[in-house]
Design a protein around this motif. Structure first.
Motif, PDB file in Angstrom:
ATOM      1  N   PHE A   1       1.683  -3.298   7.837  1.00 32.71           N
ATOM      2  CA  PHE A   1       3.039  -3.199   8.028  1.00 32.71           C
ATOM      3  C   PHE A   1       3.721  -3.365   9.134  1.00 32.71           C
ATOM      4  O   PHE A   1       4.833  -3.790   9.354  1.00 32.71           O
TER       5      PHE A   1
ATOM      6  N   ILE B   1      10.892   0.338   4.509  1.00 31.93           N
ATOM      7  CA  ILE B   1      11.036   0.180   5.781  1.00 31.93           C
ATOM      8  C   ILE B   1      12.296   1.004   6.203  1.00 31.93           C
ATOM      9  O   ILE B   1      13.336   0.886   6.037  1.00 31.93           O
ATOM     10  N   THR B   2      12.250   1.928   7.190  1.00 36.30           N
ATOM     11  CA  THR B   2      13.341   2.794   7.323  1.00 36.30           C
ATOM     12  C   THR B   2      14.202   2.075   8.570  1.00 36.30           C
ATOM     13  O   THR B   2      13.567   1.435   9.478  1.00 36.30           O
TER      14      THR B   2
ATOM     15  N   GLU C   1      15.652   9.763   6.698  1.00 36.87           N
ATOM     16  CA  GLU C   1      15.396   8.134   6.718  1.00 36.87           C
ATOM     17  C   GLU C   1      16.105   7.394   5.496  1.00 36.87           C
ATOM     18  O   GLU C   1      16.167   8.012   4.446  1.00 36.87           O
TER      19      GLU C   1
ATOM     20  N   TYR D   1      15.608   3.525   3.770  1.00 32.36           N
ATOM     21  CA  TYR D   1      15.043   2.015   3.697  1.00 32.36           C
ATOM     22  C   TYR D   1      16.137   1.066   3.432  1.00 32.36           C
ATOM     23  O   TYR D   1      16.926   1.385   2.878  1.00 32.36           O
TER      24      TYR D   1
ATOM     25  N   ASP E   1       0.822  -1.208  -0.093  1.00 34.66           N
ATOM     26  CA  ASP E   1       0.065  -0.029   0.000  1.00 34.66           C
ATOM     27  C   ASP E   1       0.997   1.376  -0.221  1.00 34.66           C
ATOM     28  O   ASP E   1       0.511   2.358   0.592  1.00 34.66           O
ATOM     29  N   PHE E   2       2.094   1.286  -0.565  1.00 36.16           N
ATOM     30  CA  PHE E   2       3.124   2.217  -0.407  1.00 36.16           C
ATOM     31  C   PHE E   2       3.623   2.571  -1.619  1.00 36.16           C
ATOM     32  O   PHE E   2       4.825   2.453  -2.020  1.00 36.16           O
TER      33      PHE E   2
ATOM     34  N   GLN F   1       0.017   5.611   9.646  1.00 35.14           N
ATOM     35  CA  GLN F   1       0.117   4.145   9.436  1.00 35.14           C
ATOM     36  C   GLN F   1       0.726   3.675  10.729  1.00 35.14           C
ATOM     37  O   GLN F   1       1.506   4.381  11.196  1.00 35.14           O
TER      38      GLN F   1
ATOM     39  N   THR G   1       4.818   3.130  12.292  1.00 36.02           N
ATOM     40  CA  THR G   1       5.675   3.979  11.235  1.00 36.02           C
ATOM     41  C   THR G   1       6.367   5.058  12.107  1.00 36.02           C
ATOM     42  O   THR G   1       6.229   5.561  12.994  1.00 36.02           O
TER      43      THR G   1
HETATM   44  N1  ARG Z   1       9.114   4.503   6.323  1.00 32.96           N
HETATM   45  C1  ARG Z   1       8.160   4.231   7.278  1.00 32.96           C
HETATM   46  C2  ARG Z   1       8.643   3.318   8.437  1.00 32.96           C
HETATM   47  O1  ARG Z   1       9.528   2.587   8.215  1.00 32.96           O
HETATM   48  C3  ARG Z   1       6.944   3.970   6.651  1.00 32.96           C
HETATM   49  C4  ARG Z   1       6.911   2.468   5.952  1.00 32.96           C
HETATM   50  C5  ARG Z   1       5.518   2.212   5.539  1.00 32.96           C
HETATM   51  N2  ARG Z   1       5.397   1.158   4.537  1.00 32.96           N
HETATM   52  C6  ARG Z   1       4.175   0.584   4.130  1.00 32.96           C
HETATM   53  N3  ARG Z   1       4.620  -0.346   2.836  1.00 32.96           N
HETATM   54  N4  ARG Z   1       3.070   0.773   4.238  1.00 32.96           N
HETATM   55  O2  ARG Z   1       8.052   3.183   9.479  1.00 32.96           O
END
Ligand code: ARG
Length: 271
Positions: A100, A120-121, A232, A234, A61-62, A165, A168
């Protein structure tokens, strides 16, 4: 049983014997596998849940990183994972979309997916649970409101409701940095935008490239009012029991960066 035997052999330095016994093709890899990993090591020394396949857990969803086109995953990270798998001479298979905040625990527990890839951070809290590959993308946070709201600056959000979300870094940033904020958490990104449109929340905190994409393509009544320079990065989440997989992925990341494939995929999905 098998692991214990391996550790013992490693301790006494009978590496050659261990390799002969278990058929590993690489001495170093075989020795490091002793630390854990329930699945059998492949020829290259890392364990995979399903032979010859990298099984990926993601919250689809990203966009533009990962999203569903019908029932097909697509996006920057999806194509990057395909390129990395190809580089490693294996296939890449996505599991059905996963909430998530369950992905890192799922990788930590093991047994379902080899890697978690979901924008993912990399942060300290997650590094206690899983390993991460070298960074695959740099991002900041963004704040989004309804155009008609009259909100143009982050400090106008004081005492207001901000949606994000659950689990996150956007949620965390807003909770820690907006004075007297009332946070509302959602499972899915689209639910956060729906809540903004219906007036349930006053703003959204989420990774900037994602909100830019959503606002441009779907939620045109919304507007991004601020970039928050959180700096951040990933990474791909891998079990701490599978360090050889992290290593192989890092080599593949380097190879796709060197070959220009990374830039090609980035040019297609990220601006
Ligand atoms: N980068 C953020 C985190 O790591 C948001 C990641 C949300 N990813 C997703 N696929 N909905 O928390």
């Amino acid at each position: 049983m098998k692991l214990k035997k391996w550790s013992l052999l490693a301790v006494v330095g009978a590496l050659v014997a261990a390799l002969a016994l278990f058929g590993c093709s690489s001495g170093d890899d075989g020795a490091k596998k002793d630390e854990g990993g329930s699945a059998p090591a492949t020829e290259s020394g890392y364990a995979l849940i399903n032979d010859g396949k990298l099984t990926v857990a993601a919250s689809l969803d990203f966009p533009p990183f990962e999203n569903l086109n019908g029932d097909k995953p697509e996006g920057f990270e999806v194509e990057l994972m395909q390129a990395l798998a190809e580089e490693m001479g294996i296939e890449c298979e996505y599991l059905p979309s996963t909430k998530f905040d369950t992905i890192v625990p799922l990788i930590q527990t093991g047994g379902k997916a080899d890697v978690g890839v979901s924008g993912i951070t990399i942060n300290d809290e997650r590094l206690e649970q899983v390993d991460f590959t070298d960074p695959i993308c740099d991002v900041n946070q963004g704040i989004t409101v309804l155009k008609e709201s009259g909100i143009t600056e982050v400090n106008q959000l004081e005492g207001k409701k901000v949606g994000a979300q659950t689990g996150t870094t956007g949620y965390e940033w807003a909770a820690e940095n907006i004075k007297d904020v009332e946070m509302v958490g959602f499972d899915e990104m689209t639910a956060v935008y729906a809540a903004l449109q219906s007036g349930q929340i006053d703003a959204i905190a989420v990774d900037l490239p994602v909100t830019n994409y959503y606002v441009k393509t779907a939620y045109t009544d919304c507007e991004v009012i601020a970039e928050i320079p959180t700096g951040e990065q990933y990474g791909i989440a891998v079990s701490k029991d599978n360090p050889e997989l992290t290593k192989a992925l890092n080599e593949a990341i380097k190879a796709v960066r060197d070959s220009g494939k990374y830039d090609e995929i980035a040019a297609k999905w990220l601006q």
